[in-house]
Write a protein that holds these residues in place. Structure first.
Motif, PDB file in Angstrom:
ATOM      1  N   ALA A  75      79.689   1.060  49.982  1.00  0.00           N
ATOM      2  CA  ALA A  75      79.277   1.289  51.368  1.00  0.00           C
ATOM      3  C   ALA A  75      80.426   1.866  52.196  1.00  0.00           C
ATOM      4  CB  ALA A  75      78.778  -0.018  51.988  1.00  0.00           C
ATOM      5  N   LEU A  76      81.622   1.336  52.006  1.00  0.00           N
ATOM      6  CA  LEU A  76      82.789   1.874  52.707  1.00  0.00           C
ATOM      7  C   LEU A  76      83.082   3.305  52.267  1.00  0.00           C
ATOM      8  CD1 LEU A  76      85.156  -1.240  52.595  1.00  0.00           C
ATOM      9  CD2 LEU A  76      83.986  -0.311  54.608  1.00  0.00           C
ATOM     10  N   ALA A  77      82.950   3.565  50.959  1.00  0.00           N
ATOM     11  CA  ALA A  77      83.199   4.919  50.459  1.00  0.00           C
ATOM     12  C   ALA A  77      82.187   5.905  51.016  1.00  0.00           C
ATOM     13  CB  ALA A  77      83.169   4.920  48.922  1.00  0.00           C
ATOM     14  N   ALA A  78      80.916   5.512  51.028  1.00  0.00           N
ATOM     15  CA  ALA A  78      79.886   6.414  51.558  1.00  0.00           C
ATOM     16  C   ALA A  78      80.086   6.670  53.042  1.00  0.00           C
ATOM     17  CB  ALA A  78      78.499   5.819  51.305  1.00  0.00           C
ATOM     18  N   ALA A  79      80.504   5.632  53.788  1.00  0.00           N
ATOM     19  CA  ALA A  79      80.690   5.781  55.233  1.00  0.00           C
ATOM     20  C   ALA A  79      81.853   6.703  55.575  1.00  0.00           C
ATOM     21  CB  ALA A  79      80.909   4.413  55.872  1.00  0.00           C
ATOM     22  N   THR A  80      82.783   6.887  54.652  1.00  0.00           N
ATOM     23  CA  THR A  80      83.935   7.756  54.919  1.00  0.00           C
ATOM     24  C   THR A  80      83.878   9.061  54.129  1.00  0.00           C
ATOM     25  OG1 THR A  80      85.159   6.499  53.244  1.00  0.00           O
ATOM     26  CG2 THR A  80      85.482   5.883  55.547  1.00  0.00           C
ATOM     27  N   ALA A  81      83.487   8.987  52.871  1.00  0.00           N
ATOM     28  CA  ALA A  81      83.523  10.187  52.023  1.00  0.00           C
ATOM     29  C   ALA A  81      82.481  11.216  52.441  1.00  0.00           C
ATOM     30  CB  ALA A  81      83.319   9.799  50.554  1.00  0.00           C
ATOM     31  N   ILE A  82      81.279  10.758  52.817  1.00  0.00           N
ATOM     32  CA  ILE A  82      80.231  11.724  53.188  1.00  0.00           C
ATOM     33  C   ILE A  82      80.602  12.483  54.465  1.00  0.00           C
ATOM     34  CG2 ILE A  82      77.829  11.945  53.916  1.00  0.00           C
ATOM     35  CD1 ILE A  82      77.116   9.748  51.944  1.00  0.00           C
ATOM     36  N   PRO A  83      80.996  11.809  55.552  1.00  0.00           N
ATOM     37  CA  PRO A  83      81.409  12.584  56.734  1.00  0.00           C
ATOM     38  C   PRO A  83      82.610  13.480  56.484  1.00  0.00           C
ATOM     39  CG  PRO A  83      80.995  10.291  57.323  1.00  0.00           C
ATOM     40  CD  PRO A  83      80.982  10.366  55.829  1.00  0.00           C
ATOM     41  N   LEU A  84      83.617  12.966  55.759  1.00  0.00           N
ATOM     42  CA  LEU A  84      84.789  13.792  55.488  1.00  0.00           C
ATOM     43  C   LEU A  84      84.439  14.969  54.580  1.00  0.00           C
ATOM     44  CD1 LEU A  84      87.573  11.085  54.973  1.00  0.00           C
ATOM     45  CD2 LEU A  84      87.296  12.647  56.902  1.00  0.00           C
ATOM     46  N   GLY A  85      83.557  14.740  53.604  1.00  0.00           N
ATOM     47  CA  GLY A  85      83.125  15.835  52.740  1.00  0.00           C
ATOM     48  C   GLY A  85      82.365  16.903  53.509  1.00  0.00           C
ATOM     49  N   LEU A  86      81.484  16.474  54.414  1.00  0.00           N
ATOM     50  CA  LEU A  86      80.754  17.433  55.244  1.00  0.00           C
ATOM     51  C   LEU A  86      81.708  18.237  56.114  1.00  0.00           C
ATOM     52  CD1 LEU A  86      77.763  15.160  56.351  1.00  0.00           C
ATOM     53  CD2 LEU A  86      77.618  17.148  54.846  1.00  0.00           C
ATOM     54  N   ALA A  87      82.666  17.547  56.731  1.00  0.00           N
ATOM     55  CA  ALA A  87      83.624  18.243  57.586  1.00  0.00           C
ATOM     56  C   ALA A  87      84.515  19.186  56.781  1.00  0.00           C
ATOM     57  CB  ALA A  87      84.475  17.216  58.333  1.00  0.00           C
ATOM     58  N   SER A  88      84.921  18.765  55.589  1.00  0.00           N
ATOM     59  CA  SER A  88      85.787  19.604  54.767  1.00  0.00           C
ATOM     60  C   SER A  88      85.065  20.857  54.289  1.00  0.00           C
ATOM     61  CB  SER A  88      86.304  18.814  53.562  1.00  0.00           C
ATOM     62  OG  SER A  88      87.128  17.755  53.977  1.00  0.00           O
ATOM     63  N   GLY A  89      83.804  20.706  53.897  1.00  0.00           N
ATOM     64  CA  GLY A  89      83.058  21.874  53.464  1.00  0.00           C
ATOM     65  C   GLY A  89      82.747  22.835  54.581  1.00  0.00           C
ATOM     66  N   TYR A  90      82.630  22.300  55.800  1.00  0.00           N
ATOM     67  CA  TYR A  90      82.259  23.115  56.953  1.00  0.00           C
ATOM     68  C   TYR A  90      83.473  23.749  57.631  1.00  0.00           C
ATOM     69  CZ  TYR A  90      79.183  24.375  60.862  1.00  0.00           C
ATOM     70  OH  TYR A  90      78.437  25.055  61.794  1.00  0.00           O
ATOM     71  N   ALA A  91      84.630  23.071  57.547  1.00  0.00           N
ATOM     72  CA  ALA A  91      85.852  23.555  58.216  1.00  0.00           C
ATOM     73  C   ALA A  91      86.973  23.675  57.196  1.00  0.00           C
ATOM     74  CB  ALA A  91      86.239  22.599  59.337  1.00  0.00           C
ATOM     75  N   PRO A  92      87.300  24.885  56.751  1.00  0.00           N
ATOM     76  CA  PRO A  92      88.349  25.065  55.726  1.00  0.00           C
ATOM     77  C   PRO A  92      89.692  24.467  56.112  1.00  0.00           C
ATOM     78  CG  PRO A  92      87.096  27.091  56.045  1.00  0.00           C
ATOM     79  CD  PRO A  92      86.661  26.152  57.124  1.00  0.00           C
ATOM     80  N   LYS A  93      90.051  24.499  57.399  1.00  0.00           N
ATOM     81  CA  LYS A  93      91.347  23.947  57.806  1.00  0.00           C
ATOM     82  C   LYS A  93      91.372  22.433  57.618  1.00  0.00           C
ATOM     83  CE  LYS A  93      92.512  27.578  61.131  1.00  0.00           C
ATOM     84  NZ  LYS A  93      92.835  27.898  62.540  1.00  0.00           N
ATOM     85  N   PHE A  94      90.274  21.791  57.931  1.00  0.00           N
ATOM     86  CA  PHE A  94      90.197  20.339  57.711  1.00  0.00           C
ATOM     87  C   PHE A  94      90.260  20.030  56.223  1.00  0.00           C
ATOM     88  CE2 PHE A  94      87.991  16.279  57.271  1.00  0.00           C
ATOM     89  CZ  PHE A  94      88.641  15.529  58.233  1.00  0.00           C
ATOM     90  N   ARG A  95      89.608  20.867  55.422  1.00  0.00           N
ATOM     91  CA  ARG A  95      89.634  20.666  53.976  1.00  0.00           C
ATOM     92  C   ARG A  95      91.050  20.796  53.440  1.00  0.00           C
ATOM     93  NH1 ARG A  95      85.696  23.748  49.609  1.00  0.00           N
ATOM     94  NH2 ARG A  95      86.440  22.633  47.761  1.00  0.00           N
ATOM     95  N   ALA A  96      91.835  21.719  54.008  1.00  0.00           N
ATOM     96  CA  ALA A  96      93.220  21.903  53.559  1.00  0.00           C
ATOM     97  C   ALA A  96      94.058  20.657  53.828  1.00  0.00           C
ATOM     98  CB  ALA A  96      93.838  23.113  54.243  1.00  0.00           C
ATOM     99  N   LEU A  97      93.663  19.864  54.837  1.00  0.00           N
ATOM    100  CA  LEU A  97      94.401  18.641  55.128  1.00  0.00           C
ATOM    101  C   LEU A  97      94.039  17.508  54.175  1.00  0.00           C
ATOM    102  CD1 LEU A  97      94.145  18.573  59.042  1.00  0.00           C
ATOM    103  CD2 LEU A  97      96.192  19.040  57.699  1.00  0.00           C
TER     104      LEU A  97
END
Length: 257
Positions: A75-97
């Motif tokens: 549950a903790l992984a889903a609550a963090t990994a899904i939003p971060l994955g969405l943001a990383s795929g949508y924003a290359p600069k965030f993904r680079a971080l």
């Protein structure tokens, strides 16, 4: 329907063949019963654990403790990994971080950093849940990020040309489009978390399916080991079936394009 029914019979046949080979190999002495007990011994051990528990704790407690650790971590992984994955795929600069950190720890064996988690968080459930969390986070994050990156650019441009803002595009185009990848990541993450469960219950645990298997190995109780492994496998199959059922309900269009 006929194809699905035939595939179901094939699955049952493969299980029956494995059980038959297990029974024959133990009955005819092909393997040492100390290491590969016959099926009836495993069944007797299962009934004994159901009736009397294992090391003073009922079987339901061992299963419940393992599932509690697994569900909290996931549950903790889903609550963090899904939003971060969405943001990383949508924003290359965030993904680079984020990517360098994930790619650094992802190949590491769990036991390599579990000792650090024990030093930092203690020998209680906190370190175990943290280890399972790290095991689930990477595959889920990578699947979601890759799913967003695979969305056709034309689909996003078409939504923007119709007047949709960035938030609407993200909510109504990006998220639904990568739902199949999210469910794929969930299935992979649950599998990775489950395989790490034994390692998570190695240190200072007195309950849990993984601990039961490890404790039984100290006394060469291969029948109890088989009981634990079979139960863990059946629970994993049940969890996967539940995830696939949810996927069919939430992503009915997947595979029909």
């Amino acid at each position: 329907m006929r194809i699905r029914s035939w595939n179901g019979w094939l699955s049952l046949l493969s299980v029956a063949v494995v059980l038959a080979l297990w029974r024959i190999s133990t009955a005819w002495g092909w393997v040492d019963p100390l290491f590969v007990p016959p099926p009836h011994r495993v069944w007797d051990a299962f009934l004994e654990i159901v009736r009397e528990g294992y090391k003073g704790s009922p079987l339901a407690k061992h299963i419940g403790e393992s599932l509690k650790r697994l569900i909290l971590a996931f549950a903790l992984a889903a609550a963090t990994a899904i939003p971060l994955g969405l943001a990383s795929g949508y924003a290359p600069k965030f993904r680079a971080l984020i990517d360098p950190l994930v790619e650094f720890y992802r190949p590491l064996p769990p036991l390599a950093y579990y000792t650090l988690l024990v030093l930092w968080l203690g020998i209680g459930d906190s370190s175990k849940i943290a280890l399972l969390y790290l095991a689930a986070f990477a595959p889920l994050y990578i699947a979601v990020s890759a799913g967003v990156a695979r969305i056709p650019r034309d689909r996003i441009l078409a939504a923007r040309s119709l007047g949709a803002g960035r938030g609407s595009v993200f909510l109504h185009v990006v998220f639904p489009s990568c739902l199949p990848d999210i469910f794929t990541g969930i299935r992979t993450a649950v599998g990775m978390t489950y395989t790490t469960l034994v390692a998570a219950e190695m240190v200072a645990a007195v309950s849990g399916m993984g601990w039961m298997v490890l404790d039984a190995s100290k006394f060469l109780r291969s029948d109890v080991i088989f009981v634990g492994i079979i139960l863990m496998g059946l629970i994993a199959v049940l969890l996967d079936l539940l995830i696939r059922f949810a996927e069919r309900r939430q992503v009915p269009w997947n595979g029909k394009e």
